[in-house]
Design an enzyme around this catalytic site. Structure first.
Site, PDB file in Angstrom:
ATOM      1  N   SER A 165       8.597   4.127   0.074  1.00 23.67           N
ATOM      2  CA  SER A 165       7.462   3.398  -0.482  1.00 23.67           C
ATOM      3  C   SER A 165       7.362   3.615  -1.995  1.00 23.67           C
ATOM      4  CB  SER A 165       6.169   3.844   0.192  1.00 23.67           C
ATOM      5  OG  SER A 165       5.076   3.104  -0.306  1.00 23.67           O
ATOM      6  N   SER A 207       0.874  -1.168   0.000  1.00 22.19           N
ATOM      7  CA  SER A 207       0.000   0.000   0.000  1.00 22.19           C
ATOM      8  C   SER A 207       0.911   1.217   0.000  1.00 22.19           C
ATOM      9  CB  SER A 207      -0.903  -0.017   1.234  1.00 22.19           C
ATOM     10  OG  SER A 207      -1.829   1.047   1.154  1.00 22.19           O
ATOM     11  N   GLU A 208       0.665   2.157  -0.903  1.00 18.51           N
ATOM     12  CA  GLU A 208       1.673   3.189  -1.176  1.00 18.51           C
ATOM     13  C   GLU A 208       1.936   4.128  -0.002  1.00 18.51           C
ATOM     14  OE1 GLU A 208      -1.033   2.543  -3.028  1.00 18.51           O
ATOM     15  OE2 GLU A 208      -1.873   4.358  -3.937  1.00 18.51           O
ATOM     16  N   ASN A 209       1.076   4.088   1.022  1.00 18.60           N
ATOM     17  CA  ASN A 209       1.327   4.926   2.194  1.00 18.60           C
ATOM     18  C   ASN A 209       2.286   4.278   3.195  1.00 18.60           C
ATOM     19  OD1 ASN A 209      -0.906   3.133   2.525  1.00 18.60           O
ATOM     20  ND2 ASN A 209      -1.411   4.132   4.452  1.00 18.60           N
TER      21      ASN A 209
END
Lengths: 237, 218, 218, 237
Positions: free
Chosen positions: B98, B56-58
């Site tokens: 990330s 998840s990009e966060n």
């Protein structure tokens, strides 16, 4: 089926390494230097290697030994003149090994850039010096910068403290150095590690290299200590 | 080929069927980013013969399913800002790291929704050209992931083709899509156009041509 | 001004005196990188009225003194590859993060040795032009640190000026030095030349001029 | 004398913030969002701010409240269209606040670049899209990239989990997000933290933001939970 990046045999973890490979070698001096992986490469006899590392090896162990075996055609590093260096100076002074000097921070950032999908970036490091020759210049806010390009590799040879089967890594103190960014920049990262943990033992807040950057891990519980090996006059093979 | 009305349409695969097709195509040991919305379904259809790691990009690698009500931690959320969990072997990182995973080509597959996909793999999925522009991580994902899968209805709500010769909406990326999973077919983007990999059992290639704007072949 | 012979020379400050002058000029709460060799002495002369944090470019912030023999850890070394310690409040990081501290202007002071310093602040300290070229982190430090202090003998072993109109050796950085601490004087690099901040008690400005190649003023 | 970056009063930690400041605001959605620092800025009444953040605020708390007070003239963010956004859309639709949209990864990398002394870098993100318009292009290995410039700020407003008096920080789970890189990119990083530790309690292997990137810390033991605050209809002031 479970992901398991842990290999049992040195021959297995090194099976993909080919003649002419570009290999990043972690470590700053001896801290974090993957001596056993490098010795495995001597056993394998892989030739015509380009090595990207901070230094060019000490004594006749690890990288020093690999260079001594004439398996390396070129070294890209920031500091090839260490006190205990033996084999690199021998070959360099005979013109039998190439050297590309890169400032240490630029070396680190070029490696990180490769791992981060950044093909080039600008830096003030080296501007006005011989190491800026031939490099594109650009002015930002009235100040001159040079363009540096990403530096990638086929393989990274890395030494870590702990790993789990996903390839998550932690390091010990300043043995961290180039290892995490080299894992990012290589097509395949091969890691020797002192201790294997269960995934549930690996704290997700404390992972330094996430497993996504690691392809293979081998457990070397009691690695050679370079300082001692050199004092004892060790040579490899 | 144009202006097919919704009520004339053949009912294609439902979203669960599409999700299971995508799940089947994700190989063991893949690192995968599933877009917000319909693509999130994919994780429910991964078979036991493989382990997939979700990003998840966060700043979350090794994302697990939604938590139980009593396990919600508002500091543990996904890119859609919904509470999630982390699996053993997962890790947290900051946003630059990330997106190094994404931009650096370390994410094997991302699965995204689409408004339009062109025959050359251009994707438009972030802006209708109206309202407040908001892109999030979509442009980074399509530029960086090794394989960009699109999960979409074949037609818009108005019955117009989403697979087009040229996108009319603002692009998310140019030439980035590798494969499209629609309710009518699975298609690869190739130099010769949309190549049908699998056709819905209820429709013919001729019908698919009438609801697609751009060269299709089998 | 040229070819002063060593045996004619006035004995200047010793290295400990120079180190204590530098230590006095480092403000409380500074982040400091001390170069390998003579600059390392500086940390021994920090007074109790201030706390300084030492950075070592191999990923160590909050470096402490050398360990006792029985406390040596070969995984805890400084940029000179010598065993060191870490103080409470210190931290480890990888090389890219460590050089972000340097290149990003977060290191307040670095103290380095010199072979030549030009009147415009050019520094040459990494290469005699002979032997195996090896730069380490010197170019990054001079380009990135907020203030670059040079700690040096005023003359070479052959009795030639190190402070020159123009460097003859390969540069480490152009226009990077802010202040020079030599055995003869403390001098700032200014638009008008070397400005004397402090002169060794045993020498005159006239004498300083004879051993310096480049404009000097008080 | 000992270094001590911990401030007692909100007015003290915010004392340097000036009208027209550019402020980075950490957080992704509510995770890691420094609500109390933002409320302090409302009390202070600082105007004409440029905010760099991933989002543009939810409800009428934190960033949403600051925008609602018309203290912000411009927002630079990746996603200004969140479900719970109220104040930004109100002003944006009236043309009373500026917006610059940046892809999320480019935003993160531009912030990291500023903190790392990199004035510009090349990326494939956005190539061929409206967000690449007017940007310099360069070809590396036959592929097109665009130049993105460093994004810096006068201040970073950051929320962390633990801190010591040196400003070393750790975060909680995905509340890490933009906070560490914003600390790097701002002239002054102001941090609200749940818990203060002794330096000896801070493990040097686990520090995420080293103190060198932090100027001031304030202890906010029980910060407002945005989700709850919005549900309860909280507004600030």
């Amino acid at each position: 089926m479970q992901i398991n990046k842990i290999k049992k045999e040195m021959t297995e973890i090194l099976s993909d390494v080919f003649d002419g490979s570009t290999i990043m070698v972690g470590g700053f001096g001896e801290a974090g230097s993957p001596i056993e992986l490098l010795h495995g490469l001597i056993d394998k006899g892989t030739k015509d290697l380009t090595i990207i590392a901070n230094n060019s090896g000490n004594g006749r162990v690890g990288l020093g030994a690999l260079i001594g075996q004439r398996q390396v055609k070129k070294v890209i590093c920031s500091f090839a003149r260490s006190a205990k260096g033996v084999t690199f100076p021998e070959l360099y002074n005979k013109g039998e090994i190439e050297l590309e000097v890169v400032p240490q921070g630029t070396l680190a950032e070029r490696i990180r850039a490769a791992g981060s999908g950044i093909p080039g970036f600008y830096t003030a490091t080296g501007v006005g010096t011989p190491l800026a020759e031939g490099k594109e210049e650009k002015i930002f806010n009235g100040k001159k910068f040079i363009l540096e390009e990403a530096l990638k590799a086929d393989f990274a040879f890395v030494k870590a403290e702990t790993a789990d089967r996903y390839g998550n890594l932690t390091y010990n103190k300043t043995a961290r150095n180039f290892n995490p960014i080299m894992c990012m920049a290589a097509d395949k990262s091969l890691v020797q590690v002192k201790k294997i943990l269960e995934p549930s033992e690996m704290n997700p807040e404390h992972v330094i290299t996430p497993g996504i950057f690691v392809q293979s891990v081998i457990n070397i519980e009691n690695p050679i200590i370079e300082t001692n090996a050199i004092e004892e006059g060790m040579t490899y093979p | 080929m144009t202006n097919i009305f919704t009520n004339d349409l053949i009912k294609g695969w439902d979203r669960n069927t599409i999700a299971s097709k995508i799940a089947n195509d994700l190989p063991h040991s893949s690192y995968v980013n599933l877009g917000i919305g319909m693509p999130e379904l994919v994780s429910q259809y991964i078979k036991e013969d493989r382990e997939i790691i979700y990003h998840s990009e966060n700043g979350l690698l090794g994302m697990g399913p939604s938590p139980n009500e009593n396990e919600i931690d508002l500091d543990l959320i996904n890119a859609g800002k919904k509470p999630v969990t982390i699996l053993p072997g997962g890790s947290f990182c900051h946003h630059a790291d990330s997106f190094s995973m994404i931009r650096g080509g370390h994410i094997d597959y991302c699965v995204l929704g689409a408004m339009e996909i062109s025959v050359t793999g251009d994707l438009a999925n972030w802006s209708t050209g109206k309202g407040i522009p908001a892109v999030g991580g979509a442009m980074d994902l399509v530029a960086g992931a090794k394989n960009v899968f699109v999960m979409t209805q074949h037609l818009t709500k108005e019955g117009k083709p989403k697979l087009v010769r040229e996108c009319t909406l603002p692009l998310t990326g140019a030439g980035v899509v590798s494969r499209i999973y629609s309710d009518y077919a699975v298609l690869d983007i190739t130099n010769d156009g949309f190549k049908v990999i699998q056709l819905n059992e209820d429709i013919t290639i001729e019908y698919l041509r009438t609801v697609t704007d751009g060269n299709i072949y089998q």
